[in-house]
Design a protein around this motif. Sequence first.
Motif, short mmCIF file in Angstrom:
data_model
loop_
_atom_site.label_atom_id
_atom_site.label_comp_id
_atom_site.label_asym_id
_atom_site.label_seq_id
_atom_site.Cartn_x
_atom_site.Cartn_y
_atom_site.Cartn_z
N VAL A 1 0.75 -1.26 -0.10
CA VAL A 1 0.00 -0.09 0.09
C VAL A 1 0.89 1.20 0.16
O VAL A 1 1.83 1.28 0.76
CB VAL A 1 -0.80 -0.09 1.26
N VAL A 2 0.65 2.17 -0.88
CA VAL A 2 1.42 3.55 -0.98
C VAL A 2 1.22 4.36 0.42
O VAL A 2 0.07 4.56 0.58
CB VAL A 2 0.92 4.40 -2.13
N GLU A 3 2.39 4.68 0.97
CA GLU A 3 2.29 5.51 2.28
C GLU A 3 2.69 6.63 2.01
O GLU A 3 2.12 7.60 2.81
CB GLU A 3 3.22 4.94 3.14
N ALA A 4 3.49 6.98 0.78
CA ALA A 4 3.72 8.39 0.45
C ALA A 4 4.24 8.58 -0.91
O ALA A 4 4.71 7.35 -1.53
CB ALA A 4 4.81 9.15 1.31
N VAL A 5 3.89 9.68 -1.65
CA VAL A 5 4.41 9.91 -3.12
C VAL A 5 5.25 11.02 -3.06
O VAL A 5 4.98 12.10 -2.53
CB VAL A 5 3.15 9.88 -4.04
N ALA A 6 6.19 11.26 -4.21
CA ALA A 6 6.69 12.22 -4.17
C ALA A 6 5.91 13.40 -5.17
O ALA A 6 5.05 12.87 -5.64
CB ALA A 6 8.07 12.05 -5.11
N ALA A 7 6.33 14.72 -5.16
CA ALA A 7 5.80 15.65 -5.77
C ALA A 7 5.27 15.40 -7.13
O ALA A 7 4.46 15.97 -7.82
CB ALA A 7 6.01 17.14 -5.49
N ASP A 8 6.49 14.80 -8.03
CA ASP A 8 6.17 14.63 -9.30
C ASP A 8 5.60 13.41 -9.82
O ASP A 8 5.73 13.22 -10.88
CB ASP A 8 7.83 14.69 -9.85
N VAL A 9 4.75 12.69 -8.88
CA VAL A 9 4.56 11.45 -9.27
C VAL A 9 2.76 11.71 -9.58
O VAL A 9 2.26 12.12 -8.55
CB VAL A 9 4.49 10.22 -8.15
N HIS A 10 2.39 11.21 -10.61
CA HIS A 10 1.12 11.18 -11.06
C HIS A 10 0.44 10.00 -11.16
O HIS A 10 1.09 8.91 -11.77
CB HIS A 10 0.90 12.17 -12.34
N GLY A 11 -0.69 9.75 -10.95
CA GLY A 11 -1.27 8.30 -11.07
C GLY A 11 -1.41 7.72 -9.97
O GLY A 11 -1.94 6.48 -10.03
N LEU A 12 -0.62 7.80 -8.84
CA LEU A 12 -0.38 7.16 -7.79
C LEU A 12 -0.73 7.87 -6.45
O LEU A 12 -0.13 9.14 -6.51
CB LEU A 12 0.74 6.40 -7.70
N ALA B 1 8.06 5.05 -9.49
CA ALA B 1 6.84 5.02 -9.83
C ALA B 1 6.45 4.15 -11.09
O ALA B 1 5.57 3.21 -11.15
CB ALA B 1 5.85 6.39 -9.86
N SER B 2 7.49 4.44 -12.04
CA SER B 2 7.57 3.56 -13.18
C SER B 2 7.61 1.99 -13.05
O SER B 2 7.46 1.28 -14.11
CB SER B 2 8.66 3.89 -14.37
N ASP B 3 8.07 1.57 -12.06
CA ASP B 3 8.22 0.05 -11.69
C ASP B 3 6.95 -0.62 -11.31
O ASP B 3 6.75 -1.67 -11.22
CB ASP B 3 9.29 -0.30 -10.71
#
Length: 262
Positions: free
Chosen positions: A4-15, A43-45
């Motif tokens: 489960v995603v806990e955090a995403v970087a600012a430049d990540v889209h779609g997650l 994110a691409s993986d």
Amino acid sequence: MSGVVEAVAADVHGLAVGDEVFGLLRFPGFRGSAYAQYVAAPASDLAHKPTGIDHVHAAGAPMAALTAWQFLIDVGHDHPSPFQEARHRPVPLDADTTVLVNGAAGGVGHIALQLAKWKGARVVAVASGAHESFLRELGADRFIDYTRSRPEELVHDVDLVLDTVGGPDSRRFLRTLKAGGAQFPVLPGDFDEEETAKAGVTVSSAQVRSSGVQLAELGRLLDAGTVRVAIDSTFALADARAAHERAARGHLQGKIVLTVAR
Ligand SMILES: NC(=O)c1ccc[n+]([C@@H]2O[C@H](COP(=O)([O-])OP(=O)(O)OC[C@H]3O[C@@H](n4cnc5c(N)ncnc54)[C@H](OP(=O)(O)O)[C@@H]3O)[C@@H](O)[C@H]2O)c1
């Protein structure tokens, strides 16, 4: 891994935080160990985890399913291979083709068998006898127990051999191929170019790479039940050593998965 995603970087889209995802991380960079409760992943993986399967089955998918996909369906990248100069090219599979999968019950083999069936091919599965009913349930048209007979003496006119065992013994399968056929050793073996040229067959290998895009496609097949991941066994992360001991004993039926507490 699957989680489960806990955090995403600012430049990540779609997650987004809370999304369920699965992926093979940074492979073949070998910097992406997923033996952890938390991992940082490009994110691409990643792809969204198929909702119809749980995290254990989803975690079992990426390495085996991407390997089978890139060998049989689409390489999906232009990175040079450490195994050969020429780009690996899958061969078209349809109802007129016969595929022999050696090591068919293992991680790569059981997914490859199902992808070949999805494409309509006839599949000959080679494994030890304990796996026969499992492989027939997955769609094998013919089963050969390699502990009782030598598949290379029983099978002829095959279009494609996917040899997930590979290595120096792989060349014995060359004689099962029809002219124009192909052999894909997942572990590169010892092939004599003159011998393969004379037989009119192609030998080609590839190294799997992470791909969230391909995993999204595989996720649709996993959700639809067209492809299923078999779980050989699960171990708690703290028992990773026992998981490796299980792997070393061999004869796997599907994947070993490490579980983490949430
Ligand atoms: N090129 C790549 O990028 C790539 C990617 C992934 C994996 N690999 C390599 O591919 C190989 C297979 O990986 P995997 O994850 O599928 O392994 P795995 O899950 O351990 O499966 C291997 C299977 O082969 C069977 N087997 C063992 N000896 C056999 C023989 N002599 N004839 C027929 N079947 C035999 C085993 O069960 P039974 O003996 O009971 O039938 C087992 O089910 C490994 O060497 C791995 O390192 C390469």
